[in-house]
Design an enzyme around this catalytic site. Structure first.
Site, PDB file in Angstrom:
ATOM      1  N   GLY A 288       1.033  -1.181   0.076  1.00 47.46           N
ATOM      2  CA  GLY A 288       0.055   0.121  -0.053  1.00 47.46           C
ATOM      3  C   GLY A 288       0.711   1.007  -0.029  1.00 47.46           C
ATOM      4  O   GLY A 288       0.822   2.337  -0.776  1.00 47.46           O
ATOM      5  N   LYS A 289       1.890   1.208   0.853  1.00 46.67           N
ATOM      6  CA  LYS A 289       2.794   2.304   0.795  1.00 46.67           C
ATOM      7  C   LYS A 289       3.520   2.382  -0.312  1.00 46.67           C
ATOM      8  O   LYS A 289       4.073   3.669  -1.060  1.00 46.67           O
ATOM      9  CB  LYS A 289       3.713   2.287   2.033  1.00 46.67           C
ATOM     10  CG  LYS A 289       3.337   2.638   3.279  1.00 46.67           C
ATOM     11  CD  LYS A 289       4.434   2.388   4.437  1.00 46.67           C
ATOM     12  CE  LYS A 289       3.966   2.725   5.868  1.00 46.67           C
ATOM     13  NZ  LYS A 289       4.894   2.744   6.880  1.00 46.67           N
TER      14      LYS A 289
ATOM     15  N   ASP B 114       7.879   6.236   8.318  1.00 45.73           N
ATOM     16  CA  ASP B 114       7.011   5.659   9.385  1.00 45.73           C
ATOM     17  C   ASP B 114       6.025   6.829   9.404  1.00 45.73           C
ATOM     18  O   ASP B 114       6.029   7.985   9.381  1.00 45.73           O
ATOM     19  CB  ASP B 114       7.826   5.736  10.738  1.00 45.73           C
ATOM     20  CG  ASP B 114       7.322   5.062  11.782  1.00 45.73           C
ATOM     21  OD1 ASP B 114       6.954   3.995  11.474  1.00 45.73           O
ATOM     22  OD2 ASP B 114       6.984   5.582  12.747  1.00 45.73           O
ATOM     23  N   SER B 115       4.822   6.260   9.671  1.00 44.06           N
ATOM     24  CA  SER B 115       3.492   7.027   9.546  1.00 44.06           C
ATOM     25  C   SER B 115       2.480   6.419  10.438  1.00 44.06           C
ATOM     26  O   SER B 115       2.595   5.207  10.827  1.00 44.06           O
ATOM     27  CB  SER B 115       3.130   7.343   8.140  1.00 44.06           C
ATOM     28  OG  SER B 115       2.713   6.128   7.545  1.00 44.06           O
TER      29      SER B 115
ATOM     30  N   PHE C  37      -5.550   2.058   1.873  1.00 45.75           N
ATOM     31  CA  PHE C  37      -5.154   0.803   2.769  1.00 45.75           C
ATOM     32  C   PHE C  37      -5.176   1.441   4.362  1.00 45.75           C
ATOM     33  O   PHE C  37      -5.379   2.616   4.509  1.00 45.75           O
ATOM     34  CB  PHE C  37      -3.766   0.407   2.612  1.00 45.75           C
ATOM     35  CG  PHE C  37      -2.596   1.423   2.788  1.00 45.75           C
ATOM     36  CD1 PHE C  37      -1.831   1.149   3.824  1.00 45.75           C
ATOM     37  CD2 PHE C  37      -2.396   2.258   1.750  1.00 45.75           C
ATOM     38  CE1 PHE C  37      -0.823   2.147   4.027  1.00 45.75           C
ATOM     39  CE2 PHE C  37      -1.360   2.936   1.959  1.00 45.75           C
ATOM     40  CZ  PHE C  37      -0.685   2.867   3.139  1.00 45.75           C
ATOM     41  N   GLY C  38      -4.983   0.606   5.263  1.00 44.18           N
ATOM     42  CA  GLY C  38      -4.831   0.879   6.746  1.00 44.18           C
ATOM     43  C   GLY C  38      -6.223   1.614   7.054  1.00 44.18           C
ATOM     44  O   GLY C  38      -7.335   1.283   6.942  1.00 44.18           O
TER      45      GLY C  38
ATOM     46  N   ASP D 256      -7.808   4.309   6.045  1.00 36.10           N
ATOM     47  CA  ASP D 256      -8.282   5.181   4.930  1.00 36.10           C
ATOM     48  C   ASP D 256      -9.873   4.925   5.192  1.00 36.10           C
ATOM     49  O   ASP D 256     -10.449   6.134   4.920  1.00 36.10           O
ATOM     50  CB  ASP D 256      -7.759   4.809   3.445  1.00 36.10           C
ATOM     51  CG  ASP D 256      -6.439   5.536   3.468  1.00 36.10           C
ATOM     52  OD1 ASP D 256      -5.874   6.134   4.359  1.00 36.10           O
ATOM     53  OD2 ASP D 256      -5.652   5.162   2.312  1.00 36.10           O
TER      54      ASP D 256
ATOM     55  N   LYS E  63      -5.537  11.297  -3.506  1.00 32.57           N
ATOM     56  CA  LYS E  63      -4.931  10.995  -2.094  1.00 32.57           C
ATOM     57  C   LYS E  63      -3.584  11.727  -1.962  1.00 32.57           C
ATOM     58  O   LYS E  63      -3.252  12.306  -0.978  1.00 32.57           O
ATOM     59  CB  LYS E  63      -5.159   9.549  -2.075  1.00 32.57           C
ATOM     60  CG  LYS E  63      -4.369   9.257  -0.502  1.00 32.57           C
ATOM     61  CD  LYS E  63      -4.418   7.696  -0.307  1.00 32.57           C
ATOM     62  CE  LYS E  63      -3.430   7.283   0.804  1.00 32.57           C
ATOM     63  NZ  LYS E  63      -3.581   6.055   1.028  1.00 32.57           N
TER      64      LYS E  63
ATOM     65  N   HIS F   5      -0.814  12.976   3.973  1.00 31.48           N
ATOM     66  CA  HIS F   5       0.514  13.129   4.890  1.00 31.48           C
ATOM     67  C   HIS F   5       1.949  12.582   4.062  1.00 31.48           C
ATOM     68  O   HIS F   5       2.625  13.498   4.251  1.00 31.48           O
ATOM     69  CB  HIS F   5       0.308  12.439   6.123  1.00 31.48           C
ATOM     70  CG  HIS F   5      -0.066  10.986   5.963  1.00 31.48           C
ATOM     71  ND1 HIS F   5      -0.887  10.312   5.214  1.00 31.48           N
ATOM     72  CD2 HIS F   5       0.652   9.827   6.647  1.00 31.48           C
ATOM     73  CE1 HIS F   5      -0.933   9.356   5.177  1.00 31.48           C
ATOM     74  NE2 HIS F   5      -0.019   8.673   6.164  1.00 31.48           N
TER      75      HIS F   5
END
Length: 203
Positions: free
Chosen positions: A12-13, A70-71, A153-154, A156, A176, A181
């Site tokens: 996803g990232k 890192d998020s 993902f995550g 969202d 997006k 971010h």
């Protein structure tokens, strides 16, 4: 074509980075692409500490310039949770759906006007020829009471962006990246791209 290595196994990232780097003619590689079983334990207590840890560790192991990310999600009503534990909020192994379920459960009695939250991202760049540098970005929103949308993902599907009238998962990849971010952090990185790309070319 120049390539940039992202220190992640999260597809996803990787898609987020591809959306942002593709227009620049840069091919994005992840740890999966180089067939290297590297798993850096995130022992930091902040996004900056974890991003630097991942970037420097992978850069040293592979002798390459590396970008690490890192998020996570910070919810004001939960005193900043899940924060650096966003990916494993509901425990190991990481499970997006379980994480969302736990988040919504913890916000059950929180009013809609008190569900402010933000995504934060810190990018760290490390390599044999450069000093480690970091860039950060954030995106403000509100936690919705139920999932909406199938993209992303995550978290969202429950991260509602008032300015767009949609959750992150209802936006296209391009929409997006323009407000995310990670997009904000990469916008800072882009200001230093000539120097950064020169370093990649020296490898």
């Amino acid at each position: 074509m120049k390539e940039v290595l992202i220190a992640t196994n999260n597809l996803g990232k990787a898609r987020d980075f591809e959306t942002l780097f593709r227009p620049l003619g840069i091919n994005v590689l992840t740890l999966q692409d180089i067939d290297c079983a590297i798993d850096v334990e995130e022992t930091g207590t902040t996004f900056v500490e974890n991003a630097v840890l991942k970037a420097e560790t992978v850069a040293k192991l592979l002798n390459k310039v590396v970008i690490a990310d890192d998020s996570g999600l910070e919810v004001d009503a939960l005193s900043g949770e899940p924060g650096v534990y966003s990916a494993r909020y509901a425990g190991e192994p990481s499970d997006d759906e379980a994480n969302i379920d736990k988040l919504l459960t913890n916000l059950t009695n929180v009013a809609e006007n008190e569900r402010q939250a933000r995504f934060r991202c810190v990018l760290a760049i490390a390599g044999p020829s450069i000093a480690t540098t970091t860039y950060s970005g954030s995106c403000e929103g509100v936690i919705a009471s139920e999932r909406q949308g199938k993209n992303g993902f995550g978290y969202d599907p429950v991260f509602y962006v008032p300015d767009k009238g949609k959750t992150m998962a209802q936006l296209t990849a391009e929409e997006k990246s323009a407000i995310s971010h990670r997009g904000a952090a990469l916008a800072q990185l882009k200001e230093h791209l000539p120097e950064f790309l020169a370093k990649i070319g020296e490898e």
